[in-house]
Design a protein around this motif. Structure first.
Motif, PDB file in Angstrom:
ATOM      1  N   GLN A   1      -2.757   0.240   3.954  1.00 45.42           N
ATOM      2  CA  GLN A   1      -3.403   1.461   3.640  1.00 45.42           C
ATOM      3  C   GLN A   1      -3.053   1.879   2.308  1.00 45.42           C
ATOM      4  O   GLN A   1      -2.007   2.100   1.882  1.00 45.42           O
ATOM      5  CB  GLN A   1      -3.015   2.790   4.643  1.00 45.42           C
ATOM      6  CG  GLN A   1      -3.475   4.130   4.066  1.00 45.42           C
ATOM      7  CD  GLN A   1      -5.088   4.213   4.400  1.00 45.42           C
ATOM      8  OE1 GLN A   1      -5.658   3.557   5.563  1.00 45.42           O
ATOM      9  NE2 GLN A   1      -5.830   4.720   3.551  1.00 45.42           N
TER      10      GLN A   1
ATOM     11  N   ARG B   1     -17.008  -2.370   5.622  1.00 41.66           N
ATOM     12  CA  ARG B   1     -16.072  -3.268   4.909  1.00 41.66           C
ATOM     13  C   ARG B   1     -16.694  -4.058   3.624  1.00 41.66           C
ATOM     14  O   ARG B   1     -17.738  -4.442   3.868  1.00 41.66           O
ATOM     15  CB  ARG B   1     -15.318  -4.355   5.965  1.00 41.66           C
ATOM     16  CG  ARG B   1     -14.288  -5.051   5.180  1.00 41.66           C
ATOM     17  CD  ARG B   1     -13.666  -6.119   6.261  1.00 41.66           C
ATOM     18  NE  ARG B   1     -12.924  -5.397   7.188  1.00 41.66           N
ATOM     19  CZ  ARG B   1     -12.064  -5.796   8.005  1.00 41.66           C
ATOM     20  NH1 ARG B   1     -12.006  -7.054   8.224  1.00 41.66           N
ATOM     21  NH2 ARG B   1     -11.567  -4.965   9.163  1.00 41.66           N
TER      22      ARG B   1
ATOM     23  N   TYR C   1      -6.830  -1.711   2.866  1.00 43.00           N
ATOM     24  CA  TYR C   1      -7.087  -3.124   2.130  1.00 43.00           C
ATOM     25  C   TYR C   1      -6.637  -4.466   3.074  1.00 43.00           C
ATOM     26  O   TYR C   1      -5.446  -4.265   3.466  1.00 43.00           O
ATOM     27  CB  TYR C   1      -6.316  -3.228   0.770  1.00 43.00           C
ATOM     28  CG  TYR C   1      -7.099  -2.206  -0.324  1.00 43.00           C
ATOM     29  CD1 TYR C   1      -7.243  -1.022  -0.107  1.00 43.00           C
ATOM     30  CD2 TYR C   1      -7.824  -2.986  -1.029  1.00 43.00           C
ATOM     31  CE1 TYR C   1      -7.701  -0.074  -0.850  1.00 43.00           C
ATOM     32  CE2 TYR C   1      -8.479  -1.943  -2.440  1.00 43.00           C
ATOM     33  CZ  TYR C   1      -8.220  -0.507  -1.972  1.00 43.00           C
ATOM     34  OH  TYR C   1      -9.034   0.098  -2.854  1.00 43.00           O
ATOM     35  N   TYR C   2      -7.549  -5.334   3.175  1.00 41.29           N
ATOM     36  CA  TYR C   2      -7.509  -6.671   3.728  1.00 41.29           C
ATOM     37  C   TYR C   2      -7.275  -7.784   2.926  1.00 41.29           C
ATOM     38  O   TYR C   2      -8.091  -7.855   2.132  1.00 41.29           O
ATOM     39  CB  TYR C   2      -8.235  -6.924   5.104  1.00 41.29           C
ATOM     40  CG  TYR C   2      -8.480  -5.501   5.868  1.00 41.29           C
ATOM     41  CD1 TYR C   2      -9.423  -4.645   5.669  1.00 41.29           C
ATOM     42  CD2 TYR C   2      -7.807  -5.348   7.045  1.00 41.29           C
ATOM     43  CE1 TYR C   2      -9.442  -3.367   6.582  1.00 41.29           C
ATOM     44  CE2 TYR C   2      -7.962  -4.596   7.975  1.00 41.29           C
ATOM     45  CZ  TYR C   2      -8.747  -3.333   7.732  1.00 41.29           C
ATOM     46  OH  TYR C   2      -8.795  -2.377   8.462  1.00 41.29           O
TER      47      TYR C   2
ATOM     48  N   GLY D   1      -3.906  -5.520   7.476  1.00 41.83           N
ATOM     49  CA  GLY D   1      -4.480  -4.576   6.532  1.00 41.83           C
ATOM     50  C   GLY D   1      -3.251  -3.781   5.946  1.00 41.83           C
ATOM     51  O   GLY D   1      -2.365  -3.564   6.661  1.00 41.83           O
TER      52      GLY D   1
ATOM     53  N   ASP E   1     -11.140   4.750  -4.069  1.00 36.19           N
ATOM     54  CA  ASP E   1     -10.465   3.534  -3.885  1.00 36.19           C
ATOM     55  C   ASP E   1      -9.886   3.601  -2.826  1.00 36.19           C
ATOM     56  O   ASP E   1      -8.992   2.727  -2.038  1.00 36.19           O
ATOM     57  CB  ASP E   1      -9.436   3.027  -5.020  1.00 36.19           C
ATOM     58  CG  ASP E   1     -10.301   2.745  -6.548  1.00 36.19           C
ATOM     59  OD1 ASP E   1     -10.000   3.319  -7.283  1.00 36.19           O
ATOM     60  OD2 ASP E   1     -11.384   2.082  -6.070  1.00 36.19           O
TER      61      ASP E   1
ATOM     62  N   ALA F   1      -8.646   3.268   0.857  1.00 37.99           N
ATOM     63  CA  ALA F   1      -9.004   2.472   1.998  1.00 37.99           C
ATOM     64  C   ALA F   1      -7.964   1.733   2.484  1.00 37.99           C
ATOM     65  O   ALA F   1      -7.038   1.882   2.178  1.00 37.99           O
ATOM     66  CB  ALA F   1     -10.355   1.516   1.345  1.00 37.99           C
TER      67      ALA F   1
ATOM     68  N   TRP G   1      -9.710 -10.452  -1.147  1.00 42.27           N
ATOM     69  CA  TRP G   1      -9.232  -8.846  -0.696  1.00 42.27           C
ATOM     70  C   TRP G   1     -10.494  -8.269  -0.423  1.00 42.27           C
ATOM     71  O   TRP G   1     -11.537  -8.220  -1.156  1.00 42.27           O
ATOM     72  CB  TRP G   1      -8.614  -8.406  -1.943  1.00 42.27           C
ATOM     73  CG  TRP G   1      -7.041  -8.547  -2.175  1.00 42.27           C
ATOM     74  CD1 TRP G   1      -6.661  -9.717  -2.905  1.00 42.27           C
ATOM     75  CD2 TRP G   1      -5.980  -8.338  -1.251  1.00 42.27           C
ATOM     76  NE1 TRP G   1      -5.323  -9.779  -2.990  1.00 42.27           N
ATOM     77  CE2 TRP G   1      -4.893  -9.008  -2.027  1.00 42.27           C
ATOM     78  CE3 TRP G   1      -5.739  -7.437  -0.460  1.00 42.27           C
ATOM     79  CZ2 TRP G   1      -3.528  -8.960  -1.527  1.00 42.27           C
ATOM     80  CZ3 TRP G   1      -4.667  -7.090   0.045  1.00 42.27           C
ATOM     81  CH2 TRP G   1      -3.555  -7.818  -0.388  1.00 42.27           C
TER      82      TRP G   1
ATOM     83  N   GLY H   1       0.618  -1.312  -0.144  1.00 44.20           N
ATOM     84  CA  GLY H   1       0.100   0.099   0.143  1.00 44.20           C
ATOM     85  C   GLY H   1       0.890   1.413   0.055  1.00 44.20           C
ATOM     86  O   GLY H   1       1.978   1.061   0.090  1.00 44.20           O
TER      87      GLY H   1
ATOM     88  N   ARG I   1     -11.725  -4.383   1.553  1.00 44.91           N
ATOM     89  CA  ARG I   1     -11.266  -3.040   1.720  1.00 44.91           C
ATOM     90  C   ARG I   1     -12.463  -2.112   2.979  1.00 44.91           C
ATOM     91  O   ARG I   1     -13.668  -2.655   2.652  1.00 44.91           O
ATOM     92  CB  ARG I   1     -11.255  -2.202   0.698  1.00 44.91           C
ATOM     93  CG  ARG I   1     -12.224  -1.792  -0.147  1.00 44.91           C
ATOM     94  CD  ARG I   1     -12.001  -0.952  -1.421  1.00 44.91           C
ATOM     95  NE  ARG I   1     -12.958  -0.459  -2.027  1.00 44.91           N
ATOM     96  CZ  ARG I   1     -12.726   0.166  -3.452  1.00 44.91           C
ATOM     97  NH1 ARG I   1     -11.793   0.207  -3.939  1.00 44.91           N
ATOM     98  NH2 ARG I   1     -14.085   0.605  -4.063  1.00 44.91           N
ATOM     99  N   GLN I   2     -11.807  -1.265   3.457  1.00 46.12           N
ATOM    100  CA  GLN I   2     -12.743  -0.608   4.284  1.00 46.12           C
ATOM    101  C   GLN I   2     -12.275   0.921   4.246  1.00 46.12           C
ATOM    102  O   GLN I   2     -11.211   1.052   4.741  1.00 46.12           O
ATOM    103  CB  GLN I   2     -12.726  -1.096   5.684  1.00 46.12           C
ATOM    104  CG  GLN I   2     -13.861  -0.421   6.640  1.00 46.12           C
ATOM    105  CD  GLN I   2     -14.203  -1.004   8.037  1.00 46.12           C
ATOM    106  OE1 GLN I   2     -13.376  -2.166   8.135  1.00 46.12           O
ATOM    107  NE2 GLN I   2     -15.215  -0.920   8.631  1.00 46.12           N
TER     108      GLN I   2
END
Length: 125
Positions: free
Chosen positions: A120, A45, A94-95, A118, A90, A92, A36, A9, A38-39
């Motif tokens: 960023q 999420r 990301y996990y 996660g 976009d 967020a 994948w 990220g 994202r939040q």
């Protein structure tokens, strides 16, 4: 100990690209569905993409189709998310998430999934 560690990220300008990695340890990605998620701040999420180990099937949320590509390298026990043409929306955390089995649950819930800490992603000029 099971771990999923995301990386890749960062800050990117609109229209730019990033490649996220999800390295798994303590288990083998075979026989797992990898997602994948994202939040964004103040939002729930959401699923971004999913890949199955059985046949390599890939699924994407509608807004990511054509821009994001999910892939896996079983030798490295790692899943990737190539993100192109990024937009401010976009932005967020990301996990990556793993569930044993052969189905992609794009609508959640993901409570029983193994989820990483996660990474960023910030898209801004």
């Amino acid at each position: 100990q099971v771990q999923l560690v995301e990386s890749g990220g960062g800050l990117v300008q609109p229209g730019g690209s990033l490649r996220l990695s999800c390295a798994a340890s303590g288990f083998v990605l075979d026989n797992f569905a990898i997602l994948w998620l994202r939040q964004a701040p103040g939002k729930e999420r959401e699923a971004v993409s999913c890949i199955l180990s059985s046949d390599g099937s890939r699924y994407y949320a509608d807004s990511m189709k054509g821009r994001f590509t999910i892939s896996r390298d079983n030798a490295k026990n790692t899943v990737f998310l190539q993100m192109n043409n990024l937009a401010p929306e976009d932005t967020a955390v990301y996990y990556c998430a793993a569930e044993y089995g052969n189905r992609c649950i794009l609508n959640g819930p993901w409570d029983d999934f193994w989820v990483g800490q996660g990474t960023q992603v910030t898209v801004s000029s």
